[in-house]
Design an enzyme around this catalytic site. Structure first.
Site, short mmCIF file in Angstrom:
data_model
loop_
_atom_site.label_atom_id
_atom_site.label_comp_id
_atom_site.label_asym_id
_atom_site.label_seq_id
_atom_site.Cartn_x
_atom_site.Cartn_y
_atom_site.Cartn_z
N HIS A 65 1.90 4.85 -2.64
CA HIS A 65 2.12 6.28 -2.40
C HIS A 65 3.51 6.72 -2.87
CE1 HIS A 65 -1.61 6.61 -0.32
NE2 HIS A 65 -1.25 5.87 0.71
N HIS A 74 0.83 -1.20 0.00
CA HIS A 74 0.00 0.00 0.00
C HIS A 74 0.87 1.26 0.00
CE1 HIS A 74 -3.68 2.34 1.09
NE2 HIS A 74 -2.75 3.17 1.57
N GLU A 75 1.85 1.29 0.88
CA GLU A 75 2.69 2.48 0.97
C GLU A 75 3.55 2.67 -0.26
OE1 GLU A 75 1.96 4.58 3.14
OE2 GLU A 75 0.68 3.24 4.30
#
Length: 713
Positions: A509, A505-506
């Site tokens: 980003h 998920h990160e």
């Protein structure tokens, strides 16, 4: 509320807004049999780290982020930032409003681009430094800079100049137009477009709101309520978990109403009466003091919204987001709730049957959800997450992620062996475009837990990409932090599966930040629509459940040629969405509450919950004696009138992945389209327009609902 290995756990994602390095690099993306040496290489890397740091350190070209600042250097830099900012704002304010030009206004954009990495250089040490003195200086600098920024947005002299230029509409580009309009919004949100008395009222109300929001959260943090139980009353908790509880006398165990105590009880305790008592206590926290605080907060927000020309606070908060209006939010939540109702009812029936089998005719309550969901998943999937962890050495997972980013998104990560960092565990990478070899930016990875460091997985933008007036590019710089337990020579750092998902998920980003090509820092990096910013992270999570990717990132730490078997991959895919309809229904309940109280006046919070709870939660009543409004900080600070955004991004990300990546796999062409059409444009462009261009239609909830239905079959 879920256990540590539950991929549904709620995470507070911190997108907080600091490096020098050298030229010696090593490509770390391995393929085929070369991957066998990845873990061994990692050990060698650690062994030589201290030697490498003695070599000459060189600058990272294009990065203005500073690391290893002392406490005194942080204070001096913060003062310099404020002084330079004041000079620039004074210069803008001195421009005659009938002669203001594009260049006069854009000096503010150049100031943002210049100062952002310097501000971050002051701010991020409070999260990573091993020095308490540095962390304290960093926190003080952050508060000081934030206060200055707030005062700049209240300067009427600057606003008059900006507004005069905006009124003429002499735009150099679409992004310049968006920038000037965003500046105007900043000032107007502080009431500068109002009469003097109304402006003062807005600022007075905002100060009250800030104080009350802090008070609400502080009340929860300060709550010291606890319950006492015997060991038999908390039967089901393993011995290692019992160690986190203090003892009260010889035979009593002290259970506080903090999440680290409450979650294990609700998920593992076999005694229904104990689960209920703990759940009721948890829902009664600060009931007498926080409900009035939240009521006051909502009233003050409505007053500000109306002074600024909105019907209510929800319209004010949502109007600048992807959803555009409160009515659209209600439509989204109601459509999703209706689409999931049959699936949620089916899931609830399974849990009720389990409770009847184990406890007899005692009615099923909301306090039983976590316990029986976990029990049902254990019975159905037989997933041993403790054993599964041995197949995810951190170094191998990183290798797999880099391979995915290279193959699908054309990004090549090269480690900079000699770089100035704030701790020896930090690793630094240059990121290049695979085809053109253009430098895209830099990424820092600070992944291991240590004393004094922020304890969550998050991404911190350290420098936003931008173009200066002479077309020189300032490259993006980003930091990915985590709290992974460091391994040793006998056993490397191993990731729980939930940590693997979080890392993916990160990285969504990280990629978003590096690939954003906006020429203006204000619209670069992760400074995009709040309804959209989490979507790339949720898109990336999907690869954790792809069988081919699971093979790529897995390998037993003692023999990495032993990958996760196909039946485990299949179980993980189905486990991912098990009971998701019921869990999402619970999220929808709180989102509806948040949206309703910020859309209407004089709402009785308790009566609203008593009405919504059985209606949304399939007949399950609110716990008697509780008022969830007393301990729901999202509505108090951070997500007020926008709690929906957390599921909005998740649901539409599922559609993005299903429609483009699910069948195509790691398709380079699709990946580049996503990178160029969705990630690159930045915050100046409507995200719905970007997504529609990429998908060929507007996103919908169908793919998300279908994925849950598949797991229920």
């Amino acid at each position: 509320m879920e256990g540590e290995d539950d991929r549904h756990s709620q995470r507070e994602e911190s997108l907080i807004t600091g490096n020098n390095g050298g030229r010696q690099k090593k490509i770390i993306v391995f393929t085929g049999t070369a991957a066998v040496f990845a873990v061994a290489f990692n050990f060698a890397y650690v062994a030589f780290k201290s030697y490498q740091h003695r070599q000459k350190i060189q600058d990272l070209v294009g990065s203005n982020v500073r690391v290893n600042l002392s406490a005194n250097e942080i204070r001096k830099l913060a003062d310099r930032i404020i002084s330079e900012s004041t000079e620039v704002h004074d210069a803008v304010a001195s421009v005659p409003i009938d002669k203001v030009t594009y260049q006069d206004i854009m000096v503010l954009a150049e100031l943002e681009a210049k100062h952002f990495p310097l501000v971050q250089s002051c701010v991020f040490p409070r999260l990573v430094s091993s020095s308490a003195e540095v962390r304290k200086a960093s926190a003080e600098a952050e508060q000081k800079i934030n206060t200055h920024i707030g005062s700049c947005r209240k300067r009427e002299d600057v606003f008059c100049v900006v507004k005069a230029f905006a009124a003429r509409g002499e735009w150099n580009s679409a992004e310049a137009k968006s920038y000037v309009q965003s500046l105007v919004r900043d000032f107007e949100q502080n009431g500068l477009n109002l009469t003097s008395s109304k402006k003062e009222e807005v600022q007075r109300l905002q100060a009250q709101i800030d104080d009350l929001s802090t008070q609400y959260v502080q009340n929860i943090n300060d709550d010291q309520t606890f319950l006492l139980f015997t060991e038999s009353e908390i039967e089901g908790l393993p011995s290692e978990l019992l160690q986190i509880f203090d003892r009260a006398g010889k035979d009593k165990i002290k259970v506080t109403l903090k999440s680290n105590h409450v979650l294990p009880i609700l998920e593992l305790c076999k005694v229904g009466a104990t689960r209920r008592k703990v759940a009721v206590g948890y829902g009664q926290r600060c009931k007498e003091i926080n409900v009035p605080v939240l009521e006051n907060l909502v009233q003050l927000r409505h007053k500000i919204a109306r002074l600024l020309g909105y019907d209510n606070y929800a319209e004010y908060a949502v109007g600048s987001r992807m959803a555009k209006s409160s009515s659209k939010v209600f439509e989204f939540l109601e459509e999703l709730s209706t689409s999931l109702s049959d699936l949620a009812a089916k899931e609830l029936a399974i849990l009720k049957e389990l409770k009847t089998t184990e406890e007899g005719d005692i009615p099923f309550g909301i306090e039983d959800l976590l316990y029986y969901v976990k029990k049902a998943e254990e019975d159905k999937f037989h997933l041993d997450f403790g054993a599964l962890k041995e197949y995810f050495p951190l170094s191998l997972v990183l290798q797999g992620i880099f391979k995915i980013l290279q193959d699908a998104f054309g990004l090549r990560f090269e480690e900079i062996v000699i770089a100035e960092v704030w701790h020896e565990d930090v690793r630094v990478f240059s990121v290049f475009d695979l085809s053109s070899s253009e430098l895209m930016g830099y990424a820092y990875f600070d992944l291991y837990s240590r004393k004094g460091k922020y304890g969550q997985t998050c991404v911190l933008p350290l420098q936003n990409g931008s173009l200066s007036a002479n077309a020189a590019r300032q490259v993006p710089v980003v930091l990915l932090m985590s709290d992974i337990l460091k391994g040793d020579v006998n056993c490397p750092a191993l990731l729980r599966f939930s940590e693997v998902v979080s890392l993916f998920h990160e990285f969504g980003h990280v990629v978003h930040h590096l690939c954003n090509r906006s020429p203006l820092a204000r619209f670069s990096g992760l400074r995009v629509d709040h309804d959209f910013v989490e979507m790339p992270g949720h898109v990336f999570e999907n690869w954790c459940y792809d069988s081919n990717v699971l093979k790529l990132i897995s390998g037993h730490y003692q023999d990495i040629t032993r990958q996760i078997k196909d039946d485990i991959s299949t179980s993980l895919q189905r486990w991912r969405h098990s009971f998701s309809a019921l869990k999402m229904t619970q999220e929808i309940l709180y989102c509806l509450f948040d949206q309703i109280i910020h859309s209407a006046d004089n709402v009785d919070f308790l009566e609203l919950f008593k009405y919504l709870h059985p209606k949304v939660m399939l007949g399950l009543p609110i716990l008697e004696g509780t008022n969830p409004a007393s301990c729901f900080p999202h509505s108090a600070i951070g997500y007020e009138a926008s709690c929906y955004s957390r599921i909005w991004s998740k649901v539409f990300a599922a559609d993005i992945f299903a429609s483009k990546f699910l069948d195509g796999g790691l398709n380079h062409q699709i990946g580049m389209q996503f990178r160029n059409k969705v990630l690159a444009p930045g915050g100046a462009k409507d995200p719905l327009e970007c997504l529609t261009s990429f998908m060929g239609r507007e996103p919908s909830i169908k793919a998300y609902v279908d994925s849950i239905a598949f797991s229920s079959d």
